[in-house]
Design an enzyme around this catalytic site. Structure first.
Site, PDB file in Angstrom:
ATOM      1  N   LYS A  98       0.588   5.194  -2.959  1.00  0.00           N
ATOM      2  CA  LYS A  98       1.284   3.933  -3.219  1.00  0.00           C
ATOM      3  C   LYS A  98       2.784   4.072  -3.514  1.00  0.00           C
ATOM      4  O   LYS A  98       3.576   3.297  -2.989  1.00  0.00           O
ATOM      5  CB  LYS A  98       0.569   3.160  -4.332  1.00  0.00           C
ATOM      6  N   GLU A 101       4.948  -0.770 -12.247  1.00  0.00           N
ATOM      7  CA  GLU A 101       5.414  -1.859 -11.391  1.00  0.00           C
ATOM      8  C   GLU A 101       5.492  -3.126 -12.217  1.00  0.00           C
ATOM      9  O   GLU A 101       4.637  -3.359 -13.073  1.00  0.00           O
ATOM     10  CB  GLU A 101       4.430  -2.044 -10.224  1.00  0.00           C
ATOM     11  N   HIS A 111     -10.351  -8.481 -10.098  1.00  0.00           N
ATOM     12  CA  HIS A 111      -9.504  -8.054  -8.978  1.00  0.00           C
ATOM     13  C   HIS A 111     -10.248  -8.042  -7.653  1.00  0.00           C
ATOM     14  O   HIS A 111      -9.815  -7.427  -6.703  1.00  0.00           O
ATOM     15  CB  HIS A 111      -8.884  -6.673  -9.239  1.00  0.00           C
ATOM     16  N   ARG A 148      -7.111  -1.433   7.583  1.00  0.00           N
ATOM     17  CA  ARG A 148      -8.466  -1.654   8.112  1.00  0.00           C
ATOM     18  C   ARG A 148      -8.672  -3.145   8.330  1.00  0.00           C
ATOM     19  O   ARG A 148      -7.796  -3.953   8.011  1.00  0.00           O
ATOM     20  CB  ARG A 148      -9.483  -1.166   7.080  1.00  0.00           C
TER      21      ARG A 148
END
Lengths: 198, 497
Positions: B116, B200, B235, B292
């Site tokens: 990431k 973040e 999530h 994907r």
């Protein structure tokens, strides 16, 4: 005829009595309904209750299935033009109705309502623990005879990527451990008995 | 074109890919674990191979075994679906090295997007906006604390090695940072074998908006507009729709171009999704790229008319995309509800059981992608997603109205599902007006329990009618004597006709 179903922690008695005009008087708890059956085929039912139209499905696991016998019911409610019908799914456990209520129904006289199931009440008092989800027992952290404090983790359950710890509801002594590591358990299956400290 | 594809998945997505192969006249091999021997994707397939015991690590995650089976059955390609090995660069490489086609992106693109912090850096270089953040493999606790002050609280501590919300911690105050870093490192180590983490900025009241892209091996990249997936629990998405009720045409065009730039930056080929978080001021920030097919791909198919799985297969075979950006248009509105084997009244914990009765809604604009049929057992081994209900209509209001009807016509008996919860969600005013953010389920639906309904008594009456119609006593077996219920009479007497 009478039927009794356990719904959550309460029991509900349903009495059906056929009338000469072809309708059925149904009594649930203290409430009385007039039912008109329109079709009954392969677990699918169409009927009117007090003038409103309903569709229902009922299914039961095949005989010989493990665990408690359950029945599943879906009801789709009457349609008001333009509005979607209401729909609900239920899970009932059929139980033997209590004795001594075999007289004919006189509308409004019978008031059974919801009664607490004594078995459930007993198990609460003893502090036994049931699986709150189906899964695999990953770890058993206590032995029979061991003293535990309230909130202490007793075992670890895992299902579909979700790991949860089962903790002691009360302080006490582990009187029985009913599962082993690696066991697959059903929802509602007894895992551990905890005897509260006096 | 490809000759024969091994479908390295199960459930509804295996069925979806199988149908695409069948339509295209391509051979398909379905694989299954011992727990899935009678599963729908196995029953529908012409050729099936058992790949091992029920635990995924011994079956659906066994890359080598899957490649072996593909070779042994004469397949020239493997489609990974989503989940399991879909985003494993190691598996994609294994497939490629065996001389087979991986129906998905190049190994290098999976690798670049998989780490990431590196993906963030690549995106910045490509001019894609990312949320303020900090990553450094050698950073000390003090470095993180200093960086956190600069980013500002609240912020997120995330696992570097993978997505899916694993290890994610939200930190509101400096004092909580060290603990959050420690626990994110632990979760990251467990899930991805790598304790690296990064910081973040946390976008409060954000909307989860993602852009579908398609790229071929001839350098063409197009986007197929956005999907909004703000309705989530833990999530994980529950309801998705397109177009997003929150988007403006300007932002829509900007994030579409950003998604294309993101795909080009990693040399992307095949179908992929670029996820953004959009704040209240309509600023968008790159979150991650899912390399994907997505669970929620059908809403895009309904609105653009593009069959994404067919496109994936065509692109994997080396064909150019049959359309350009200008020829892709949107029509109407599509919504998807995910039907999970779980109990929303008990913290969304998974449930198991056998499907005893299944009535699926049908009608104009209704599509069901299901992985189960009557008699199927939902076991503890796999993801609780059992089916997806997708509706299309001319606009959002009509689509939600149609969804309400469709949900009410969906009957699945034998296990607890989230159908009741979904029914209430689609009626909920804040969702109806398009105002729901990613906090919606946690805040508005907290402690949800089914409400008492007038149908409760009706259901008991139905149960009793059914039991008496079967002539059974409540204990289950013995026929009731002298049962006075009229439809048991065998003299042709009928009621209500």
């Amino acid at each position: 005829v009478e039927f009794c179903y356990r719904v959550g922690e309460t029991e509900q008695l349903v009495r059906l009595e056929a009338q000469v005009d072809g309708t059925i008087i149904a009594q649930v708890g203290g409430r009385v309904y007039r039912v008109q059956l329109q079709s009954a085929q392969g677990g699918q039912f169409h009927f009117m209750v007090d003038g409103r139209r309903y569709e229902a499905f009922r299914a039961r696991p095949m005989q010989g299935s493990q665990g408690v016998s359950r029945c599943y019911v879906a009801v789709v409610g009457s349609t008001t033009p333009g509005e979607p019908p209401e729909s609900r799914h239920y899970e009932f456990i059929p139980v033997v109705p209590p004795q001594g209520t075999g007289q004919p129904i006189e509308a409004g006289l019978l008031r059974l309502g919801a009664r607490t199931n004594p078995a459930v009440a007993r198990s609460r008092a003893r502090g036994s623990l049931d699986a709150h989800m189906p899964g695999q027992v990953v770890q058993v952290m206590v032995n029979e005879g061991e003293q535990v404090s309230a909130g202490q983790p007793l075992l670890v359950l895992e299902a579909m990527k979700i790991v949860t710890r089962v903790v002691a509801p009360v302080a006490g002594r582990i009187s029985r451990v009913l599962v082993q590591e690696g066991d697959t358990v059903e929802r509602g299956q007894r895992l551990v008995d905890v005897e509260p400290v006096a | 074109m490809l000759r024969k594809i091994l479908i390295a998945n199960r459930g509804e997505i295996a069925v979806r890919i199988l149908r695409a192969c069948q339509e295209l006249g391509i051979g398909a091999v379905a694989v299954y674990s011992e727990a899935d021997a009678n599963a729908l994707h196995v029953r529908l397939a012409g050729e099936t191979v058992c790949i091992g015991p029920p635990p995924p690590a011994e079956s659906y995650l066994c890359g080598e075994r899957l490649v072996e089976v593909a070779a042994a059955t004469g397949c020239d390609a493997i489609h990974p679906g989503y989940g399991f090995l879909a985003e494993s660069a190691a598996f994609a490489r294994m497939v490629r090295d065996a001389g087979l086609v991986f129906v998905g992106p190049p190994v290098e693109a999976i690798e670049k997007m998989g780490v990431k912090p590196e993906a963030r850096a690549l995106m910045q270089q490509a001019g894609v906006s990312v949320a303020p953040g900090f990553a450094s493999p050698k950073a000390t606790q003090e470095d993180f604390a200093r960086a956190a002050e600069q980013i500002g609280y609240p912020l997120m501590v995330k696992a570097a090695g993978g997505g899916g919300g694993i290890g994610l911690q939200i930190v509101y105050q400096p004092a909580a940072l060290p603990d959050a870093i420690a626990s994110a490192r632990q979760a990251s180590q467990r899930a991805f074998g790598d304790p690296a983490i990064f910081l973040e900025k946390y976008i409060a009241n954000g909307r989860h908006i993602e852009v579908q892209i398609l790229a071929d091996s001839h350098g063409n990249v197009v986007h197929l507009y956005e999907r909004e997936c703000s309705i989530q629990r833990r999530h994980q998405k529950i309801i998705e729709e397109t177009p997003s009720p929150f988007m403006t045409d300007g932002v829509r065009a900007t994030i579409g171009q950003a998604a294309i730039a993101a795909a080009r930056a990693v040399g992307y080929v095949n179908a992929g999704t670029v996820e953004f978080i959009v704040d209240e001021q309509m600023n968008h920030y790159f979150l991650e790229m899912n390399t994907r097919l997505q669970v929620e791909h059908p809403v895009t198919e309904m609105v653009t008319g593009v069959d994404l799985v067919r496109a994936q297969i065509a692109v994997a075979a080396g064909n150019p995309l049959p359309f350009t950006q200008d020829s892709i248009s949107r029509r109407g509105h599509a919504v998807e509800c995910r039907i999970y084997a779980e109990d929303p009244a008990q913290d969304f914990l998974p449930t198991t059981g056998r499907v005893l009765r299944l009535v699926e809604p049908s009608g104009p604009g209704i599509r069901i992608d299901s992985g189960v049929a009557v008699g199927d057992e939902i076991s503890v081994y796999y993801d609780p997603l059992i089916a997806k209900l997708i509706v299309w209509a001319e606009d959002r209001g009509l689509a939600l109205h149609r969804m309400e009807w469709a949900l009410n016509g969906y009957t699945m008996l034998g296990l607890t599902t989230n159908l009741e919860f979904l029914r209430e969600m689609v009626r909920y005013p804040l969702f109806r007006t398009g105002g729901a953010t990613t906090h919606f389920v946690a805040e508005q639906m907290k402690g949800w329990q089914p409400q008492a309904s007038t149908l409760d008594d009706i259901a008991l009456i139905a149960a009793a009618l059914a039991d008496s119609a079967e002539g059974r006593q409540p204990d289950g077996d013995a026929p009731a004597s002298n049962c006075p219920i009229p439809w048991q009479r065998n003299d042709g007497f009928r009621i209500g006709t």
